[in-house]
Write an enzyme that holds these catalytic residues in place. Sequence first.
Site, PDB file in Angstrom:
ATOM      1  CG  HIS A   1     -30.885  19.537  26.892  1.00  0.00           C
ATOM      2  ND1 HIS A   1     -30.705  18.187  26.683  1.00  0.00           N
ATOM      3  CD2 HIS A   1     -30.500  20.125  25.741  1.00  0.00           C
ATOM      4  CE1 HIS A   1     -30.230  17.972  25.473  1.00  0.00           C
ATOM      5  NE2 HIS A   1     -30.111  19.151  24.877  1.00  0.00           N
TER       6      HIS A   1
ATOM      7  CG  HIS B   1     -26.556  22.473  23.328  1.00  0.00           C
ATOM      8  ND1 HIS B   1     -25.582  21.511  23.224  1.00  0.00           N
ATOM      9  CD2 HIS B   1     -27.750  21.824  23.352  1.00  0.00           C
ATOM     10  CE1 HIS B   1     -26.155  20.312  23.168  1.00  0.00           C
ATOM     11  NE2 HIS B   1     -27.472  20.471  23.253  1.00  0.00           N
TER      12      HIS B   1
ATOM     13  CG  ASP C   1     -22.435  25.268  20.717  1.00  0.00           C
ATOM     14  OD1 ASP C   1     -23.415  24.893  21.386  1.00  0.00           O
ATOM     15  OD2 ASP C   1     -21.775  24.487  19.998  1.00  0.00           O
TER      16      ASP C   1
ATOM     17  N   GLY D   1     -24.817  15.458  18.962  1.00  0.00           N
ATOM     18  CA  GLY D   1     -24.595  15.390  17.524  1.00  0.00           C
ATOM     19  C   GLY D   1     -25.624  14.486  16.872  1.00  0.00           C
TER      20      GLY D   1
ATOM     21  CG  HIS E   1     -27.962  15.119  22.992  1.00  0.00           C
ATOM     22  ND1 HIS E   1     -27.037  15.577  23.907  1.00  0.00           N
ATOM     23  CD2 HIS E   1     -28.627  16.221  22.542  1.00  0.00           C
ATOM     24  CE1 HIS E   1     -27.139  16.897  24.004  1.00  0.00           C
ATOM     25  NE2 HIS E   1     -28.088  17.312  23.181  1.00  0.00           N
TER      26      HIS E   1
ATOM     27  CD  GLU F   1     -32.674  16.342  19.072  1.00  0.00           C
ATOM     28  OE1 GLU F   1     -32.932  17.527  18.803  1.00  0.00           O
ATOM     29  OE2 GLU F   1     -31.535  15.947  19.351  1.00  0.00           O
TER      30      GLU F   1
ATOM     31  CG  ASP G   1     -31.798  21.717  22.244  1.00  0.00           C
ATOM     32  OD1 ASP G   1     -30.683  21.398  22.714  1.00  0.00           O
ATOM     33  OD2 ASP G   1     -32.264  21.202  21.214  1.00  0.00           O
TER      34      ASP G   1
END
Length: 361
Positions: free
Chosen positions: A21, A23, A25, A178, A205, A208, A297
């Site tokens: 996991h 990202h 970006d 998101g 996701h 969370e 993350d």
Amino acid sequence: MSVPSPPTLEAIRRVPKVLLHDHLDGGLRPATVVELADEVGYGGLPTTDADKLATWFRGGAHSGSLVRYLETFSHTVGVMQTPGALARVARECAEDLAADGVVYAEVRFAPELHVERGLALDAVIEAVIDGFRAGSAGTGLKIRALLTAMRHAARSLEIAEAAVRWRDRGVVGFDIAGAEAGYPPTRHLDAFQYMQRANGHYTIHAGEAFGLPSIWEALQWCNADRLGHGVRVTDDITVDTDANAILGQLANYVRDVRVPLEMCPTSNVDTGVCASIAEHPIGLLRRLHFRVTVNTDNRLMSGVTLSSEFAALVDAFGYGWPDIRWLTVNAMKSAFIPFDQRLTLINDVIKPGFASVCGDG
């Protein structure tokens, strides 16, 4: 018989690790953000000093709000709108993970966020895959992509179709991400059903910033293979005064069927899920033998590496090499590559790598 060295940060960097996991970006080098902003004509950065920019990103991440945390991505996404920029970010991502001792990684990105300058989805994916290939060449890293759809948008089926189209060319699965509240995973049920019919893998996701209903929908309606974060499963666990844990029906199910939980401790502290690493649910869930994995993350926003995440768990929970190895094997078992490839990495890379520090196989 030699005594194993303690799991210091430097020692942890040397053992083989698995990341599920992360990202794309959320992992840019600060200097790269500055350079790309100048190159592509992006003028929205709060500062063009790389060190100050890194501090700014981390300040936004430490706000305790998932919404505020997500706002910082406008700048990284803003500079990732050309094939060259995407390929560079992907290449540097692979280089940074390899330097940290990661031997297998699934890095996710949302193609729909990188089309502001007219790129087609396939052009975005191709640039990232090319970057991963260049950055991992000659290293011990096997890196694959997960294609993410934004849960507040309406392109999830299109992204799922792209994940299947690219599945033999570097993409291993699908994801949605998101803000959770108000955007349940069932909004994208057609995309998940498409992935199922195509024998594809996907993670969601869930659990969370939102609780048990999000996890329940992700598993029982959408049939997710893994859960991104999933920390709120502890809402279905009661610990009595004698430290005995009583699991509810959903928590029992998650543990019984070995649903992999992609846990990101520092990120969860940043977004207010818990107050500190020592209070993170991973401690309880590891003790109860849930299929827990450790992840970064967003390396830029949280200022972490996978090695530093493990080192933080060592400090918080007193974990030793057997714990780190257990968590690493969990992650490798849960990867979206074929079984024989997972087994080869476990037996030929991970176990020997840990044997060199643990003294056993």
